[in-house]
Design an enzyme around this catalytic site. Structure first.
Site, short mmCIF file in Angstrom:
data_model
loop_
_atom_site.label_atom_id
_atom_site.label_comp_id
_atom_site.label_asym_id
_atom_site.label_seq_id
_atom_site.Cartn_x
_atom_site.Cartn_y
_atom_site.Cartn_z
N HIS A 12 -8.44 1.99 -0.98
CA HIS A 12 -8.27 1.12 -2.15
C HIS A 12 -9.60 0.69 -2.75
CE1 HIS A 12 -4.04 1.15 -1.32
NE2 HIS A 12 -4.26 0.74 -0.09
N SER B 234 0.83 -1.20 0.00
CA SER B 234 0.00 0.00 0.00
C SER B 234 0.88 1.26 0.00
CB SER B 234 -0.97 -0.03 1.18
OG SER B 234 -1.91 1.02 1.11
#
Length: 322
Positions: free
Chosen positions: A194, A91
């Protein structure tokens, strides 16, 4: 075959920078990061409480700065990023990886993570959303259950760990009706990262990154999008942009680790999360999580054992015994 990995949001803990700031190389990165982001990261990393550093706008710059600081401390001991066969970040850790491999300058990477953190926090405030870890169960059944609840598999981390994201009502419904053989653990995050809920944050990151100079990565960089090895710097940055609102496929990254013959993984500070996943998903791979300055003392031997090492093939007698 040595791979360096960088953790993502959630790895931060109160006071985590305190034992590190006596290290000149580490402290220099934290001070540069504070200047680039407009945040007092020394204070947030030593004095701020858990709720404060859970704020996405603070957590993301703090984690990236800490990871790059630990890498600078390692380089000061003669162990730069070139002491790796490949690099990956989970991430927001992909920004750490991009800076570490020279795709972005330190200043640009820190400016980018500051905008990313603020923009994602702002996007999360529009609609009440959240995330929950789904632990256990079979992947197809988990994905089908998430789809039935209108949720997205925002992170597929491997080792039977998938992070669901969506509205708080959808998370509650999942908790009441989980997939077979799985348990649900709500995560203390500000929103559904996300996913499509982060579209406005994607726009902000894209706008800033479009003016940044890029270089091709100095070592193999493995992308969260699908575990691909990316060799073009502009492509790396494009993936950093799209990643804000698209799923993290750490499971596919680990598949690539296996394919290229990983024997050892070092997780940059604040380490522990990714090596914990690898312990379950990649049995036999040696792991070193950088959790404290003392762990740097273990790096030299670890690197010498794994850098450019190719796993030995099974002997003929072993093959015949199968």
């Amino acid at each position: 075959m040595l791979i360096i990995v960088a953790p993502g949001q959630g790895a931060q803990t109160p006071g985590m920078l305190t034992p590190w700031l006596s290290n000149e190389a580490f402290a220099a990165v934290i001070d540069a990061a504070s200047a680039a982001t407009g945040l007092d990261l020394r204070a947030h990393g030593t004095e701020s409480d858990a709720d404060t550093i859970r704020d996405t706008a603070i957590a993301q710059p703090l984690i990236v700065a800490a990871g790059l600081g630990s890498l600078a401390a390692a380089a000061a001991l003669g162990l730069p990023i070139s002491a790796a066969d490949a690099v990956a970040g989970h991430s927001v850790g992909e920004i750490t990886a991009a800076a570490a491999t020279g795709v972005l300058s330190l200043e640009d990477a820190l400016a980018l993570v500051a905008v990313r953190g603020r923009a994602m926090a702002e996007a999360a405030a529009v609609v009440q959303t959240g995330m929950a870890a789904v632990l256990g169960g079979e992947r197809d059944d988990v994905i089908a259950t998430l789809t039935r609840h209108g949720l997205v598999a925002a992170n597929e981390n491997g080792a039977k760990q998938i992070v669901a994201a969506g509205t708080l009502e959808q998370i509650e419904a999942l908790n009441a009706e989980p997939p077979a053989g799985a348990r649900i653990r709500p995560l203390q995050v500000a929103g559904a990262f996300h996913t499509q809920f982060m579209a406005s944050a994607t726009d902000a990151v894209c706008q800033l990154s479009s003016s940044m100079a890029t270089n091709n990565p100095s070592v193999q960089l493995i992308s969260n999008r699908g575990g691909e090895i990316v060799t073009d710097g502009a492509d790396v940055v494009a993936r950093l942009v799209s990643q804000v609102s698209s799923p993290v496929r750490w499971d596919l990254c680990m598949e690539t680790f296996q394919e290229i013959g990983v024997t050892g993984i070092v997780e940059l500070f604040p380490g522990g999360t990714l090596t914990g996943i690898a312990k379950r998903a990649l049995p036999g791979v040696e792991l070193l999580a950088i959790t404290a300055p003392e762990d740097l003392e273990k790096l030299s031997d670890f690197v010498s054992q794994h850098l450019h090492r190719v796993p030995s093939a099974p002997s003929e007698s072993a093959e015949e015994s199968k």
